[in-house]
Write an enzyme that holds these catalytic residues in place. Structure first.
Site, PDB file in Angstrom:
ATOM      1  N   ASP A 114       0.841  -1.204   0.000  1.00  0.00           N
ATOM      2  CA  ASP A 114       0.000   0.000   0.000  1.00  0.00           C
ATOM      3  C   ASP A 114       0.876   1.255   0.000  1.00  0.00           C
ATOM      4  O   ASP A 114       1.722   1.424   0.871  1.00  0.00           O
ATOM      5  CB  ASP A 114      -0.916  -0.012   1.224  1.00  0.00           C
ATOM      6  CG  ASP A 114      -2.136   0.866   1.020  1.00  0.00           C
ATOM      7  OD1 ASP A 114      -1.952   2.068   0.718  1.00  0.00           O
ATOM      8  OD2 ASP A 114      -3.252   0.364   1.146  1.00  0.00           O
ATOM      9  N   SER A 127      -6.747   4.104  -1.545  1.00  0.00           N
ATOM     10  CA  SER A 127      -6.694   2.637  -1.491  1.00  0.00           C
ATOM     11  C   SER A 127      -7.998   2.008  -1.940  1.00  0.00           C
ATOM     12  O   SER A 127      -8.015   0.843  -2.340  1.00  0.00           O
ATOM     13  CB  SER A 127      -6.356   2.172  -0.073  1.00  0.00           C
ATOM     14  OG  SER A 127      -5.042   2.526   0.246  1.00  0.00           O
ATOM     15  N   ASP A 135     -10.409  -2.860   6.002  1.00  0.00           N
ATOM     16  CA  ASP A 135      -9.841  -1.646   5.414  1.00  0.00           C
ATOM     17  C   ASP A 135      -9.994  -1.685   3.888  1.00  0.00           C
ATOM     18  O   ASP A 135     -10.353  -2.713   3.313  1.00  0.00           O
ATOM     19  CB  ASP A 135      -8.362  -1.544   5.830  1.00  0.00           C
ATOM     20  CG  ASP A 135      -7.817  -0.125   5.705  1.00  0.00           C
ATOM     21  OD1 ASP A 135      -8.617   0.836   5.688  1.00  0.00           O
ATOM     22  OD2 ASP A 135      -6.587   0.030   5.613  1.00  0.00           O
ATOM     23  N   THR A 154      -8.221  -1.762   1.039  1.00  0.00           N
ATOM     24  CA  THR A 154      -7.639  -2.704   0.075  1.00  0.00           C
ATOM     25  C   THR A 154      -8.262  -4.094   0.198  1.00  0.00           C
ATOM     26  O   THR A 154      -8.786  -4.622  -0.800  1.00  0.00           O
ATOM     27  CB  THR A 154      -6.109  -2.756   0.212  1.00  0.00           C
ATOM     28  OG1 THR A 154      -5.593  -1.433   0.082  1.00  0.00           O
ATOM     29  CG2 THR A 154      -5.488  -3.660  -0.834  1.00  0.00           C
ATOM     30  N   ARG A 181     -15.619   3.683   2.033  1.00  0.00           N
ATOM     31  CA  ARG A 181     -14.672   2.747   2.637  1.00  0.00           C
ATOM     32  C   ARG A 181     -14.701   2.777   4.157  1.00  0.00           C
ATOM     33  O   ARG A 181     -14.335   1.811   4.792  1.00  0.00           O
ATOM     34  CB  ARG A 181     -13.261   3.070   2.141  1.00  0.00           C
ATOM     35  CG  ARG A 181     -12.845   4.486   2.472  1.00  0.00           C
ATOM     36  CD  ARG A 181     -11.457   4.811   1.985  1.00  0.00           C
ATOM     37  NE  ARG A 181     -10.439   4.129   2.759  1.00  0.00           N
ATOM     38  CZ  ARG A 181      -9.142   4.324   2.613  1.00  0.00           C
ATOM     39  NH1 ARG A 181      -8.702   5.166   1.687  1.00  0.00           N
ATOM     40  NH2 ARG A 181      -8.275   3.694   3.358  1.00  0.00           N
ATOM     41  N   GLU A 233      -1.562  -8.022   1.586  1.00  0.00           N
ATOM     42  CA  GLU A 233      -1.279  -6.578   1.599  1.00  0.00           C
ATOM     43  C   GLU A 233      -0.355  -6.197   2.753  1.00  0.00           C
ATOM     44  O   GLU A 233      -0.622  -6.525   3.912  1.00  0.00           O
ATOM     45  CB  GLU A 233      -2.579  -5.789   1.763  1.00  0.00           C
ATOM     46  CG  GLU A 233      -2.333  -4.294   1.743  1.00  0.00           C
ATOM     47  CD  GLU A 233      -3.457  -3.460   2.357  1.00  0.00           C
ATOM     48  OE1 GLU A 233      -3.552  -2.287   1.979  1.00  0.00           O
ATOM     49  OE2 GLU A 233      -4.220  -3.969   3.209  1.00  0.00           O
ATOM     50  N   ASP A 286       1.889   2.679   3.548  1.00  0.00           N
ATOM     51  CA  ASP A 286       1.064   3.878   3.349  1.00  0.00           C
ATOM     52  C   ASP A 286       0.833   4.624   4.660  1.00  0.00           C
ATOM     53  O   ASP A 286       1.062   5.827   4.755  1.00  0.00           O
ATOM     54  CB  ASP A 286      -0.279   3.449   2.746  1.00  0.00           C
ATOM     55  CG  ASP A 286      -1.347   4.521   2.868  1.00  0.00           C
ATOM     56  OD1 ASP A 286      -1.367   5.421   2.023  1.00  0.00           O
ATOM     57  OD2 ASP A 286      -2.148   4.457   3.830  1.00  0.00           O
ATOM     58  N   LYS A 287       0.392   3.916   5.668  1.00  0.00           N
ATOM     59  CA  LYS A 287      -0.020   4.606   6.902  1.00  0.00           C
ATOM     60  C   LYS A 287       1.173   5.293   7.573  1.00  0.00           C
ATOM     61  O   LYS A 287       1.033   6.378   8.150  1.00  0.00           O
ATOM     62  CB  LYS A 287      -0.702   3.609   7.846  1.00  0.00           C
ATOM     63  CG  LYS A 287      -2.015   3.064   7.250  1.00  0.00           C
ATOM     64  CD  LYS A 287      -2.642   1.999   8.111  1.00  0.00           C
ATOM     65  CE  LYS A 287      -3.682   1.174   7.374  1.00  0.00           C
ATOM     66  NZ  LYS A 287      -4.785   1.918   6.771  1.00  0.00           N
ATOM     67  N   HIS A 328       2.074   8.432   5.633  1.00  0.00           N
ATOM     68  CA  HIS A 328       1.176   9.521   6.057  1.00  0.00           C
ATOM     69  C   HIS A 328       1.716  10.199   7.316  1.00  0.00           C
ATOM     70  O   HIS A 328       1.590  11.409   7.496  1.00  0.00           O
ATOM     71  CB  HIS A 328      -0.219   8.974   6.384  1.00  0.00           C
ATOM     72  CG  HIS A 328      -1.093   8.749   5.196  1.00  0.00           C
ATOM     73  ND1 HIS A 328      -1.421   9.741   4.301  1.00  0.00           N
ATOM     74  CD2 HIS A 328      -1.737   7.630   4.768  1.00  0.00           C
ATOM     75  CE1 HIS A 328      -2.220   9.244   3.368  1.00  0.00           C
ATOM     76  NE2 HIS A 328      -2.420   7.974   3.623  1.00  0.00           N
ATOM     77  N   ASP A 336      -1.316   0.301  -4.804  1.00  0.00           N
ATOM     78  CA  ASP A 336      -2.568   0.982  -5.124  1.00  0.00           C
ATOM     79  C   ASP A 336      -2.383   2.452  -5.514  1.00  0.00           C
ATOM     80  O   ASP A 336      -3.187   3.011  -6.242  1.00  0.00           O
ATOM     81  CB  ASP A 336      -3.567   0.848  -3.963  1.00  0.00           C
ATOM     82  CG  ASP A 336      -2.936   1.156  -2.611  1.00  0.00           C
ATOM     83  OD1 ASP A 336      -1.727   1.447  -2.558  1.00  0.00           O
ATOM     84  OD2 ASP A 336      -3.666   1.095  -1.601  1.00  0.00           O
ATOM     85  N   HIS A 337      -1.335   3.082  -4.993  1.00  0.00           N
ATOM     86  CA  HIS A 337      -1.089   4.493  -5.320  1.00  0.00           C
ATOM     87  C   HIS A 337       0.291   4.878  -4.816  1.00  0.00           C
ATOM     88  O   HIS A 337       0.894   4.151  -4.025  1.00  0.00           O
ATOM     89  CB  HIS A 337      -2.148   5.405  -4.678  1.00  0.00           C
ATOM     90  CG  HIS A 337      -2.254   5.219  -3.196  1.00  0.00           C
ATOM     91  ND1 HIS A 337      -1.321   5.724  -2.317  1.00  0.00           N
ATOM     92  CD2 HIS A 337      -3.158   4.545  -2.424  1.00  0.00           C
ATOM     93  CE1 HIS A 337      -1.663   5.379  -1.082  1.00  0.00           C
ATOM     94  NE2 HIS A 337      -2.763   4.656  -1.115  1.00  0.00           N
ATOM     95  N   HIS A 368      -1.109  11.184  -0.291  1.00  0.00           N
ATOM     96  CA  HIS A 368      -0.773  10.334  -1.437  1.00  0.00           C
ATOM     97  C   HIS A 368      -0.275  11.226  -2.567  1.00  0.00           C
ATOM     98  O   HIS A 368      -0.604  12.415  -2.615  1.00  0.00           O
ATOM     99  CB  HIS A 368      -2.001   9.588  -1.963  1.00  0.00           C
ATOM    100  CG  HIS A 368      -2.648   8.702  -0.960  1.00  0.00           C
ATOM    101  ND1 HIS A 368      -3.871   8.124  -1.161  1.00  0.00           N
ATOM    102  CD2 HIS A 368      -2.240   8.286   0.262  1.00  0.00           C
ATOM    103  CE1 HIS A 368      -4.196   7.383  -0.117  1.00  0.00           C
ATOM    104  NE2 HIS A 368      -3.224   7.470   0.774  1.00  0.00           N
TER     105      HIS A 368
HETATM  106 ZN   LIG Z   1      -3.199   6.386   2.516  1.00  0.00          ZN
END
Ligand SMILES: [Zn+2]
Length: 453
Positions: A38, A89, A141, A143, A154, A317, A322-323, A326, A364-365, A416
């Site tokens: 992610d 996501s 979550d 994904t 989501r 995943e 990702d988290k 962030h 995913d991004h 992102h």
């Molecule tokens: Zn994110």
């Protein structure tokens, strides 16, 4: 020039050069193992690679024979013909899981009209294949949900999360009372997916619209529920559906910065010169606890699926790359990228035993962290030069110092970014992974490799 003169299963003989043990490569995949890192883009991978392996090395999946770039496409909910340029996501997960470009926040539903779209796991389940999800996030979550559930927003993970607030209508159209399918947790309970491993316990303790806890619905649907690594191992050999909920929400990360350090804003000395943030290393997170790692969950899933004559689809995943990006926490995201690599190694071992297995690794991004020069390439200029966001400096195993900058948002979490993402593939069907793809092509490639209708 060598000419192929004979082909038989398990052996290819070239003129004058017998090559033993070269398998005739089938284009049909019995099994698909799809990894989603992610928030992984080339920059996030490079940061982790530099720290973990050295600037000149490579992750396991970077040695795969096929590589592509995938465009991350998402569209406006109000005007589905209009592109947005940064995905999330939910939209990225839906593109990979169900092969459609949708708007941010949507789970396996079309932008605008909300029409549900079949996912790879649903098609595989209908074809009699076994199915599984492994994640370090809540299994509700975005994904993992994109592979199993269909919902407008989501964040409607449990029944209570569906209820409107003063500022957010949440998911009224998806309430069962309004003819919907209920929250993501309720949809997982009813999904029939054999194996669901990750976090998110707190979404399952919520009562549904009839007052029954979702966890009871899960058990009623035939799932055995386990809460720690020991119980997961204990029930590995037991047939039937298995749900592992190893934390209330997202699972703790494996690594953190020494003394909890992460990126911070650059301080200026009295003369205005930037003060270099003190370099630090990454260490194991003491709060990880008695939970299975991503590698252990992947191994558990593949151990369970190994005697599967009709094959399986498994999505794995690594969610907190990702988290932690962030949060401007480079050690968090590096440790979770390491976890992704270790999980992929388990899949490669499996593929060595079962060559009819397609492995794909993608994302995913894109995300926020960048490697920047410290001091600045323009340090000789009279005015001070330094990154405007937060910076961490990491001590690498090569003895170097790598500066990582986060500068995508002024006052809240890092954002992102809109870059394309890498795709790596190995096994039957992998040769389709080349050039410039869309994320939706991953669905198409996996579906075609498994001959799913
Ligand atoms: Zn994110």
């Amino acid at each position: 020039m060598l000419r192929r003169v004979q082909v038989s299963v398990g052996c290819v003989v070239l003129l004058g050069v017998p090559i033993h043990h070269v398998r005739a490569q089938s284009t049909v995949a019995s099994n698909v193992i799809l990894f989603v890192g992610d928030g992984v883009d080339d920059h996030q991978l490079t940061i982790a690679r530099n720290y973990l392996l050295g600037a000149d090395d490579a992750f396991s999946f970077e040695a795969f024979p096929y590589r592509a770039a995938a465009r991350v496409l998402t569209v406006s909910e109000q005007d589905p013909g209009m592109p947005e340029y940064v995905g999330d996501s939910a939209s990225g997960g839906t593109a990979i899981a169900a092969g459609v470009v949708t708007s941010r926040g949507r789970i396996a539903t079309r932008a605008g009209n909300g029409q549900p779209v079949d996912t790879l796991l649903e098609l595989a389940g209908r074809a009699g294949k076994r199915t599984g999800i492994v994640t370090t996030s809540s299994i509700t979550d975005a994904t993992p949900a994109s592979f199993v559930a269909h919902i407008r927003r989501r964040f409607c993970e449990g029944p209570r999360d569906m209820l409107p607030t003063e500022t957010d209508p949440r998911c009224p159209e998806d309430l069962k009372a309004n003819g919907g399918r209920g929250s993501i947790a309720e949809q997982l309970a009813a999904s029939g997916v054999e194996l669901l491993l990750g976090g998110g316990y707190r979404h399952f303790t919520q009562p549904d619209e009839t007052g029954v806890a979702v966890l009871q619905r899960v058990r009623d649907a035939g799932y055995r529920v386990v809460r720690d690594a020991g119980a997961l191992n204990e029930f590995l050999g037991v047939s039937g559906k298995l749900m592992g909920l190893f934390g209330a929400g997202t699972l703790p990360v494996e690594w953190v910065g020494e003394d909890g350090r992460r990126a911070r804003r650059v301080r200026l000395a009295q003369d205005g010169a930037p003060v270099a943030p003190e370099p630090f290393r990454c260490v194991a997170n003491p709060e990880f606890g008695n939970r299975p790692t991503l590698e252990a969950m992947t191994r558990a899933a593949l151990t369970r699926f190994e005697p599967a004559p009709d094959g399986f689809v498994l999505m794995v995943e690594s969610a907190s790359i990702d988290k932690q990006a962030h949060a401007g926490n480079p050690c968090g995201q590096i440790g979770e990228t390491r976890a992704l690599d270790e999980a992929v190694r388990v899949a490669i071992e499996f593929q060595n035993r079962h060559p009819d297995t397609l492995i794909m690794v993608s994302s995913d991004h894109g995300h926020s962290a960048q490697i920047v020069p410290w001091p600045s390439l323009f340090a000789a200029r009279s005015e001070p030069q330094y990154p405007p966001g937060k910076v961490a400096r990491l001590l690498t195993l090569e003895g170097g110092v790598m500066a990582v900058s986060y500068g995508t948002n002024a006052n809240y979490l890092e954002e992102h970014t809109g870059t394309q993402v890498p795709v790596y593939a190995s096994g039957p069907g992998a040769s389709e992974v080349r050039g410039l793809l869309q994320q939706t092509d991953l669905f198409r490639i996996a579906r075609a490799a498994m001959r799913l209708q």
